[in-house]
Each structure stands twice: as structure tokens, then as C-alpha cells.
Write a protein that holds these residues in place. Structure first.
Motif, PDB file in Angstrom:
ATOM      1  N   ARG A   1      14.028  55.028  45.865  1.00  0.00           N
ATOM      2  CA  ARG A   1      13.317  54.173  44.905  1.00  0.00           C
ATOM      3  C   ARG A   1      12.280  53.274  45.560  1.00  0.00           C
ATOM      4  N   ALA A   2      12.249  53.229  46.880  1.00  0.00           N
ATOM      5  CA  ALA A   2      11.263  52.402  47.581  1.00  0.00           C
ATOM      6  C   ALA A   2       9.859  52.963  47.354  1.00  0.00           C
ATOM      7  N   LEU A   3       8.868  52.118  47.466  1.00  0.00           N
ATOM      8  CA  LEU A   3       7.489  52.574  47.357  1.00  0.00           C
ATOM      9  C   LEU A   3       7.129  53.419  48.569  1.00  0.00           C
ATOM     10  N   ALA A   4       6.309  54.437  48.338  1.00  0.00           N
ATOM     11  CA  ALA A   4       5.887  55.295  49.448  1.00  0.00           C
ATOM     12  C   ALA A   4       5.112  54.501  50.493  1.00  0.00           C
ATOM     13  N   VAL A   5       4.394  53.476  50.040  1.00  0.00           N
ATOM     14  CA  VAL A   5       3.644  52.658  50.990  1.00  0.00           C
ATOM     15  C   VAL A   5       4.578  51.889  51.910  1.00  0.00           C
ATOM     16  N   GLU A   6       5.801  51.577  51.434  1.00  0.00           N
ATOM     17  CA  GLU A   6       6.793  50.933  52.297  1.00  0.00           C
ATOM     18  C   GLU A   6       7.241  51.887  53.394  1.00  0.00           C
ATOM     19  N   ALA A   7       7.391  53.152  53.037  1.00  0.00           N
ATOM     20  CA  ALA A   7       7.753  54.154  54.038  1.00  0.00           C
ATOM     21  C   ALA A   7       6.660  54.273  55.086  1.00  0.00           C
ATOM     22  N   ALA A   8       5.389  54.256  54.628  1.00  0.00           N
ATOM     23  CA  ALA A   8       4.270  54.342  55.566  1.00  0.00           C
ATOM     24  C   ALA A   8       4.264  53.153  56.516  1.00  0.00           C
ATOM     25  N   GLU A   9       4.517  51.964  55.980  1.00  0.00           N
ATOM     26  CA  GLU A   9       4.540  50.760  56.811  1.00  0.00           C
ATOM     27  C   GLU A   9       5.676  50.818  57.835  1.00  0.00           C
ATOM     28  N   MET A  10       6.845  51.298  57.403  1.00  0.00           N
ATOM     29  CA  MET A  10       7.984  51.382  58.306  1.00  0.00           C
ATOM     30  C   MET A  10       7.724  52.383  59.435  1.00  0.00           C
ATOM     31  N   MET A  11       7.162  53.525  59.076  1.00  0.00           N
ATOM     32  CA  MET A  11       6.882  54.545  60.089  1.00  0.00           C
ATOM     33  C   MET A  11       5.851  54.058  61.103  1.00  0.00           C
ATOM     34  N   GLU A  12       4.846  53.335  60.608  1.00  0.00           N
ATOM     35  CA  GLU A  12       3.835  52.809  61.519  1.00  0.00           C
ATOM     36  C   GLU A  12       4.427  51.735  62.423  1.00  0.00           C
ATOM     37  N   ARG A  13       5.245  50.858  61.851  1.00  0.00           N
ATOM     38  CA  ARG A  13       5.816  49.755  62.625  1.00  0.00           C
ATOM     39  C   ARG A  13       6.783  50.254  63.696  1.00  0.00           C
ATOM     40  N   LEU A  14       7.573  51.273  63.340  1.00  0.00           N
ATOM     41  CA  LEU A  14       8.570  51.802  64.272  1.00  0.00           C
ATOM     42  C   LEU A  14       8.014  52.913  65.167  1.00  0.00           C
ATOM     43  N   ARG A  15       6.749  53.297  64.888  1.00  0.00           N
ATOM     44  CA  ARG A  15       6.098  54.365  65.645  1.00  0.00           C
ATOM     45  C   ARG A  15       6.904  55.661  65.588  1.00  0.00           C
ATOM     46  N   ILE A  16       7.270  56.033  64.382  1.00  0.00           N
ATOM     47  CA  ILE A  16       7.972  57.288  64.149  1.00  0.00           C
ATOM     48  C   ILE A  16       7.155  58.121  63.168  1.00  0.00           C
TER      49      ILE A  16
ATOM     50  N   HIS B   1       2.560  63.559  57.169  1.00  0.00           N
ATOM     51  CA  HIS B   1       1.763  64.560  56.456  1.00  0.00           C
ATOM     52  C   HIS B   1       2.032  64.485  54.952  1.00  0.00           C
ATOM     53  N   ASP B   2       3.277  64.267  54.562  1.00  0.00           N
ATOM     54  CA  ASP B   2       3.609  64.158  53.145  1.00  0.00           C
ATOM     55  C   ASP B   2       2.899  62.966  52.510  1.00  0.00           C
ATOM     56  N   LEU B   3       2.853  61.840  53.235  1.00  0.00           N
ATOM     57  CA  LEU B   3       2.189  60.650  52.725  1.00  0.00           C
ATOM     58  C   LEU B   3       0.672  60.852  52.631  1.00  0.00           C
ATOM     59  N   MET B   4       0.126  61.587  53.586  1.00  0.00           N
ATOM     60  CA  MET B   4      -1.314  61.864  53.551  1.00  0.00           C
ATOM     61  C   MET B   4      -1.667  62.764  52.378  1.00  0.00           C
ATOM     62  N   LEU B   5      -0.841  63.767  52.111  1.00  0.00           N
ATOM     63  CA  LEU B   5      -1.093  64.661  50.986  1.00  0.00           C
ATOM     64  C   LEU B   5      -1.035  63.911  49.655  1.00  0.00           C
ATOM     65  N   ALA B   6      -0.144  62.900  49.594  1.00  0.00           N
ATOM     66  CA  ALA B   6      -0.026  62.098  48.387  1.00  0.00           C
ATOM     67  C   ALA B   6      -1.099  61.015  48.307  1.00  0.00           C
ATOM     68  N   LYS B   7      -1.958  60.947  49.358  1.00  0.00           N
ATOM     69  CA  LYS B   7      -3.059  59.971  49.444  1.00  0.00           C
ATOM     70  C   LYS B   7      -2.546  58.540  49.421  1.00  0.00           C
ATOM     71  N   VAL B   8      -1.364  58.361  49.997  1.00  0.00           N
ATOM     72  CA  VAL B   8      -0.810  57.011  50.150  1.00  0.00           C
ATOM     73  C   VAL B   8      -1.376  56.372  51.415  1.00  0.00           C
ATOM     74  N   ILE B   9      -1.635  57.189  52.420  1.00  0.00           N
ATOM     75  CA  ILE B   9      -2.280  56.704  53.653  1.00  0.00           C
ATOM     76  C   ILE B   9      -3.505  57.552  53.928  1.00  0.00           C
TER      77      ILE B   9
END
Length: 322
Positions: A280-295, A314-322
């Protein structure tokens, strides 16, 4: 080549900045009354103007409509030729005219008031006819235009634009208009995608979700990684609870260690306690977490720590979230 242009441009910006600063100091209770008038209305805000202030009016109406206040723009000349029928007794008319003497606006003011609609006037002349006829007048007077001839509307239109923005933001605040509301009125833009897309919308599930049991051989994990093409596989127990993750980085470290892939078990080489996110989290939160943790990948878990999905950059890029 034209040494006089930069000083000229700087003076224009300085004059317009000073116009807005002065406007801030001359705000008074009229601003509060204008906001209260709109908030108490059961209709819409009708913005009306001509010329340069008409262009400002269009922007004001668009800003209101996108921030929770139903509004539209009516050109003053068109209002006198039939568009006046769009305005009802429940509406609030915001009339923009720096001089406050525009014939097109003054022609429709008596009709508006007779109909029962309320009138907010924004002018640079508190003594003007339009200002005097209004239920509330907002003073947008500037000391000088940025035009060297002091003729072309420049500082005055900038001040009017800033004042209408202040109205829109005040209304946004009182309505409790938040990011989700904004996204719903901008679903086609980048902001809408960022605020409306959830992890559940982009995560991989079912057969697209790479996973092996915690007792699996390392060779099985490699086959699963290759099949899914996510650069990792989740490691789960019999109850689907997440026990670890094995990634491309883990593979490189395993190769460097010289282990025997034919006999090694994945649980001896996996990363334990991997970071997870909820569906249920926002996809942008996932992007922020991945960037912060460098994963590059992230597992999605339910409240009991069970695997429900996974996603990568890649999934986030396809969804145009990042």
C-alpha cells in the motif's frame, strides 16, 4: 554588444519584486473577507477580466480549479453577449481590472448584483467605480510599472498574479486540500503518477516473482534469478515468510569465495533481514528507499512478513515514477 540590456532587465525584476513586497505590506482584513466570501459560497468562483488582467484571470481560475475550488474564467466582453447566463446567484464573481474603470466589466456589474451573486474586485484604484461597487475590494496598486514608459502592464500584472495566488493558497489551506487531492486533479501529469501510483500497482507477483525455499541449493537460486530477470530472488520458508534475498551482488561475492555451486545451499550465502516495503506504500516511497539504501531491488511484504511481491528500478522507470 548591448551593454544596456542587463541593467535594464535587472531593473525590471527589481521593480516587480518591490511591487510584490509592497503588496504584502498592504494586505488587510479585506483579504480575509474575500476568502470567507468564497468559502461561504455554495456555487463557483467566476473570474472575469479583459486584456492583460484577463490572462491573469485565466491562470487564477485554473489554479483554483486544480486546488479544490470550482472555478472558471469568463471574458467580460463575452459575458455581456450571453455568457452571463453561466453565472448564478450562488456564485462569486472575481473581477480583475487594474484601473477599475473598464467599460466591459462595469456593464455587467449591475446585472451580477441584481442576480444575487457576490462581487470581489481586484484593482489598483480603491476609488474606482468597480472597487466601490464590490462586496470586497482587494488593492493591487503598484507605484510604477516596470515598463520604461510606465505604460505597459508589467509590475501591475505581476502583483495581481501574486495576489490571486495568495487567495488560491489560502483557500487550499482552509479546504484541507492535500497531495492526494492535488494528484486526483492532475492524473495525467508526472505529479499525479508520483502521488497516485502505489507499490501494488508496479510490483511483480505470481510467476513473475522470483523466489526459492530456504532449503534450496544455490544452483536453484541462480536458475530462478535467470528465469525472472530481476537480478535477485527472494528466499522464503514454508509459510512464505521472507528469510532472505540473493542478488547479483551476492553472486559476485560467492564467485569470489570459490564455493562449490553444485553443493552449496542458498541460505548460507543469502543476505539476511532484507529491507521490505508494503504493497500500500506509494511507489515514490519505494524509489526513495532504494536510492537511500543504494539497492536496486525491493521485496514487498505483508504485515506478517510474508512475500507478496517485488520490484526494481526498471519497474519504477516503466511506471514513470522515476
Amino acid at each position: 554588444m548591448h551593454p544596456e540590456l542587463l541593467p535594464l532587465a535587472r531593473r525590471v525584476l527589481q521593480i516587480e519584486a518591490e511591487a510584490i513586497t509592497t503588496l504584502a505590506t498592504q494586505l488587510d482584513d479585506s483579504f480575509i473577507r474575500a476568502v470567507d466570501l468564497i468559502m461561504a459560497s455554495h456555487g463557483r468562483v467566476i473570474v472575469c477580466g479583459v486584456g492583460k488582467t484577463g490572462h491573469i484571470g485565466r491562470k487564477f481560475a485554473a489554479t483554483l480549479a486544480s486546488t479544490g475550488t470550482p472555478a472558471y474564467f469568463v471574458h467580460a466582453a463575452e459575458a455581456a453577449h450571453g455568457d452571463l447566463g453561466m453565472i448564478t446567484a450562488q456564485d462569486v464573481l472575481v473581477a480583475l481590472s487594474y484601473s477599475g474603470t473598464g467599460e466591459e466589466l462595469l456593464k455587467i456589474v449591475p446585472l451580477i448584483k441584481r442576480q444575487g451573486a457576490r462581487l470581489i474586485a481586484i484593482t489598483g484604484n480603491p476609488e474606482s467605480t468597480l472597487a466601490q461597487e464590490a462586496d470586497v475590494h482587494l488593492n493591487a496598486r503598484v507605484h510604477e510599472e516596470a515598463c520604461p514608459l510606465n505604460l505597459a502592464p508589467t509590475a501591475s500584472t505581476t502583483a495581481t498574479l501574486a495576489l490571486t495566488d495568495a487567495l488560491a493558497v489560502a483557500l487550499l489551506h482552509l479546504r484541507g486540500f492535500g497531495p492526494d487531492d492535488f494528484a486526483r486533479s492532475h492524473p495525467g501529469g508526472a505529479l499525479g503518477r508520483r502521488l497516485l501510483t502505489h507499490v501494488s500497482d508496479v510490483m511483480r507477483t505470481g510467476s513473475a516473482l522470483p523466489q526459492v525455499g530456504e532449503e534450496a541449493q544455490l544452483s536453484e537460486a541462480l536458475l530462478e534469478m535467470t528465469r525472472a530477470g530481476m537480478g535477485m530472488t527472494a528466499i522464503v520458508d514454508a509459510e512464505q515468510r521472507i528469510r532472505g534475498i540473493y542478488t547479483d551482488g551476492d553472486l559476485r561475492r560467492t564467485l569470489a569465495s570459490g564455493c562449490d555451486f553444485s553443493s552449496a545451499r542458498v541460505q548460507d550465502h543469502m543476505g539476511r533481514n532484507p529491507r521490505t516495503i508494503t504493497a500500500r506504500a506509494l511507489a515514490v516511497e519505494a524509489a526513495e528507499m532504494m536510492e537511500r539504501l543504494r539497492i536496486s531491488q525491493l521485496l514487498v511484504a505483508d504485515a506478517d512478513g510474508r512475500l507478496v511481491g517485488a520490484l526494481n528500478h526498471h519497474d519504477l522507470m516503466l511506471a514513470k515514477v522515476i
